[in-house]
Write a protein that holds these residues in place. Structure first.
Motif, mmCIF file in Angstrom:
data_model
loop_
_atom_site.group_PDB
_atom_site.id
_atom_site.type_symbol
_atom_site.label_atom_id
_atom_site.label_comp_id
_atom_site.label_asym_id
_atom_site.label_seq_id
_atom_site.Cartn_x
_atom_site.Cartn_y
_atom_site.Cartn_z
ATOM 1 N N MET A 276 0.652 -1.359 -0.044
ATOM 2 C CA MET A 276 0.204 0.121 0.113
ATOM 3 C C MET A 276 0.523 1.388 -0.582
ATOM 4 O O MET A 276 1.771 1.431 0.093
ATOM 5 C CB MET A 276 -0.708 0.060 1.405
ATOM 6 C CG MET A 276 -2.012 1.282 1.146
ATOM 7 S SD MET A 276 -2.917 0.943 -0.249
ATOM 8 C CE MET A 276 -3.914 -0.226 0.063
ATOM 9 N N GLY A 277 0.596 1.771 -1.281
ATOM 10 C CA GLY A 277 1.520 3.178 -0.775
ATOM 11 C C GLY A 277 2.819 3.395 -1.289
ATOM 12 O O GLY A 277 3.180 4.637 -1.827
ATOM 13 N N THR A 286 -4.275 3.905 -13.913
ATOM 14 C CA THR A 286 -5.283 4.474 -12.199
ATOM 15 C C THR A 286 -6.134 3.059 -12.817
ATOM 16 O O THR A 286 -7.644 3.031 -14.197
ATOM 17 C CB THR A 286 -5.737 5.298 -12.679
ATOM 18 O OG1 THR A 286 -4.439 6.320 -12.307
ATOM 19 C CG2 THR A 286 -6.864 5.478 -11.080
ATOM 20 N N GLU A 316 -3.771 4.270 -8.461
ATOM 21 C CA GLU A 316 -3.662 5.693 -8.730
ATOM 22 C C GLU A 316 -2.265 6.223 -9.462
ATOM 23 O O GLU A 316 -1.440 6.572 -8.682
ATOM 24 C CB GLU A 316 -4.551 6.628 -8.511
ATOM 25 C CG GLU A 316 -4.493 8.038 -8.715
ATOM 26 C CD GLU A 316 -5.569 8.884 -7.625
ATOM 27 O OE1 GLU A 316 -5.946 10.308 -7.845
ATOM 28 O OE2 GLU A 316 -5.752 8.931 -6.114
ATOM 29 N N VAL A 319 0.779 3.560 -8.287
ATOM 30 C CA VAL A 319 0.195 3.512 -6.466
ATOM 31 C C VAL A 319 -0.849 2.870 -6.326
ATOM 32 O O VAL A 319 -1.978 3.059 -6.640
ATOM 33 C CB VAL A 319 0.388 4.996 -6.151
ATOM 34 C CG1 VAL A 319 0.721 4.720 -4.696
ATOM 35 C CG2 VAL A 319 1.943 5.705 -7.034
ATOM 36 N N VAL A 321 -3.104 2.378 -4.160
ATOM 37 C CA VAL A 321 -4.148 3.287 -3.318
ATOM 38 C C VAL A 321 -5.695 2.430 -2.252
ATOM 39 O O VAL A 321 -6.080 3.089 -1.281
ATOM 40 C CB VAL A 321 -4.915 4.813 -3.879
ATOM 41 C CG1 VAL A 321 -3.315 5.643 -3.842
ATOM 42 C CG2 VAL A 321 -5.799 4.026 -4.903
ATOM 43 N N GLY A 322 -6.196 1.240 -2.491
ATOM 44 C CA GLY A 322 -6.839 0.957 -2.106
ATOM 45 C C GLY A 322 -6.933 -0.834 -2.386
ATOM 46 O O GLY A 322 -6.576 -0.960 -3.428
#
Length: 473
Positions: A276-277, A286, A316, A319, A321-322
């Motif tokens: 994550m991140g 994306t 995104e 990256v 992100v979820g």
């Protein structure tokens, strides 16, 4: 979508008694629900000039669940009665143990409806449906003398679900589904090849029965079959690959989407666990899972725990992100549910599942992407595939693909398979087209023995360094 009508099941048990049993089952638990379902479905298949299959199914039942920590107690039955609920409650309570849990907050409520509630099976009489399939068969055969077999099919269903929660909240959803498909086999000089096309969504059959729709499906199925009739053996080796828009997003669904479901990441069995991140894909990539697109096959007004569906950004600009979450995994991971708790039916517990998963479009002209491909494969259609969630490795069969050299799309190739791993493929994306498209409405997703309808999509993509399995070096 309604939120306060228990009426379809009142002939079996009233809401107050059902709620009382559910509260007994979930006393001391952290979550739980009573999921009631009524489903009706119809499927018709016209094959090789005659009706091959005509089926109608109706079922109903409930699933009762109590959740505490990582443990779920779940029981289900096709008998909806107070006695059956009490038997199920005894089983579900085994997960609660000595209790002591604090009930999680209920899902938020919504009156949003993403599709109609009319029965798609009622759009035409049975005889009319058979006559149409016969007409599709004749029309397709008349398109080309090389057609030797046609299979035309249609399917429709209506699922009604009611979800009762321990605090007394009740939500419901009525989910229609319709689909029409045409498959063709052509023969020339002793060689036979096939092609198929179809689509559908959460709407009635009426639109699919219009000539412009089914004639288009027949022509497209024939086109694919004729392309494969002249296809050459696929090359083998490492190539740059351009993926077409729309249905090729099934590779994204399998190679990346499953790896972003919450349960695999909580258990650290996903190739994306702990990332994550961090940058997990090329810049510009994306990826979204969106269950809120009206009338789409993978859309749901609420998920099967009562959480409203949502548009969830997963990756995104490259990256992570979820993740996609149901209520249990979200609670254990300290995040919010995302409306992705789905189940095949009342006999199955919910788990994190995709809805409509797709990659957003970029700014590059798709024609320019192909023009820049010096030596590679242009893959337009996909069949089956396999993925190992733990490392993201995938194998996909191409149903329509072409050899490309110096930017020129050449002969179609047959027998091509794409081999790679999801994380590497995402980082190997070199160009993103401006032509993002969703699939025509044909996706089904399997996980842990459960099948649910889904959607996929993507723009034209250039991915470098994929392994192409074929028959010629």
């Amino acid at each position: 979508m309604s939120q306060d009508q228990f009426a379809p099941f009142e002939s079996h048990i009233d809401e107050a008694k059902a709620l009382g049993v559910l509260r007994e089952a979930t006393a001391g638990a952290e979550d739980g629900e009573l999921f009631l379902e009524r489903r009706r479905s119809e499927a018709l298949v016209f094959d090789d000039g005659r009706v091959k299959n005509a089926s109608y199914d109706a079922s109903e039942g409930f699933g009762l669940r109590a959740v505490k920590g990582e443990v779920s107690g779940f029981a289900h039955s096709t008998e909806i009665s107070e006695a059956a609920l009490k038997r199920a409650a005894e089983t579900a309570r085994l997960a609660v143990g000595d209790g002591g849990g604090v009930m999680a907050p209920p899902p938020s409520r919504t009156n949003r409806a993403l599709y109609g509630s009319a029965d798609p099976m009622a759009d035409a009489p049975f005889a009319t449906k058979i006559d149409l399939l016969r007409e599709i068969d004749a029309f397709t055969r008349d398109l080309d003398k090389r057609v030797v077999q046609v299979t035309a099919s249609m399917a429709a269903s209506l699922q009604e679900v009611f979800i009762l929660r321990p605090e007394g909240g009740l939500v419901s959803d009525i989910r229609p589904m319709a689909r029409l498909n045409v498959s063709v086999i052509v023969e020339e000089n002793g060689r036979r090849e096939s092609g198929s096309h179809g689509g559908g969504g959460r709407f009635g059959l009426a639109g699919l029965l219009e000539p412009h729709h089914w004639q288009g499906a027949a022509r497209e199925a024939l086109r694919i079959a004729l392309v494969n009739l002249v296809a050459e053996p696929a090359p083998a080796g490492a190539f740059d690959v351009v993926l077409g828009p729309g249905w090729p997003g099934v590779m994204l669904h399998e190679a990346v989407g499953h790896g972003l479901e919450g349960d695999f990441n909580r258990k650290k069995t996903s190739a994306f666990a702990g990332l994550m991140g961090t940058q997990v894909a090329a810049k510009g990539v994306t990826v979204v899972d969106d269950g809120t697109i009206p009338d789409r096959r993978g859309s749901i007004s609420i998920d099967d725990e009562g959480t409203p569906s949502a548009r969830n950004v997963l990756i995104e600009d490259g990256v992570l992100v979820g993740y996609m979450q149901d209520r249990q995994n979200a609670r254990l991971m300290g995040v919010s549910p995302t409306g992705n708790g789905r189940r095949e039916g009342h006999a199955h517990p919910p788990m994190p599942r995709m809805t409509n998963t797709y990659m957003l479009g970029g700014t590059t002209d798709p024609a320019a992407i192909l023009a820049d491909l010096k030596d590679g494969i242009y893959a337009v259609g996909f069949g089956g595939g396999q993925v190992d969630i733990t490392n993201g490795k995938f194998v996909f069969n191409c149903t329509e693909a072409y050899r490309v050299k110096n930017g020129v799309v050449g002969a179609p190739v047959k027998g091509a398979t794409l081999v790679g791993d999801g994380p590497a493929a995402m980082k190997g994306i070199r160009a993103i087209g401006s032509d993002m498209a969703l699939d025509p409405g044909v996706g089904n997703c399997g996980k842990a023995g459960q099948w649910v309808p889904v959607g996929v999509g993507q723009p034209t993509l250039l991915i470098s360094g994929l392994t192409v399995g074929g028959s010629a070096a």
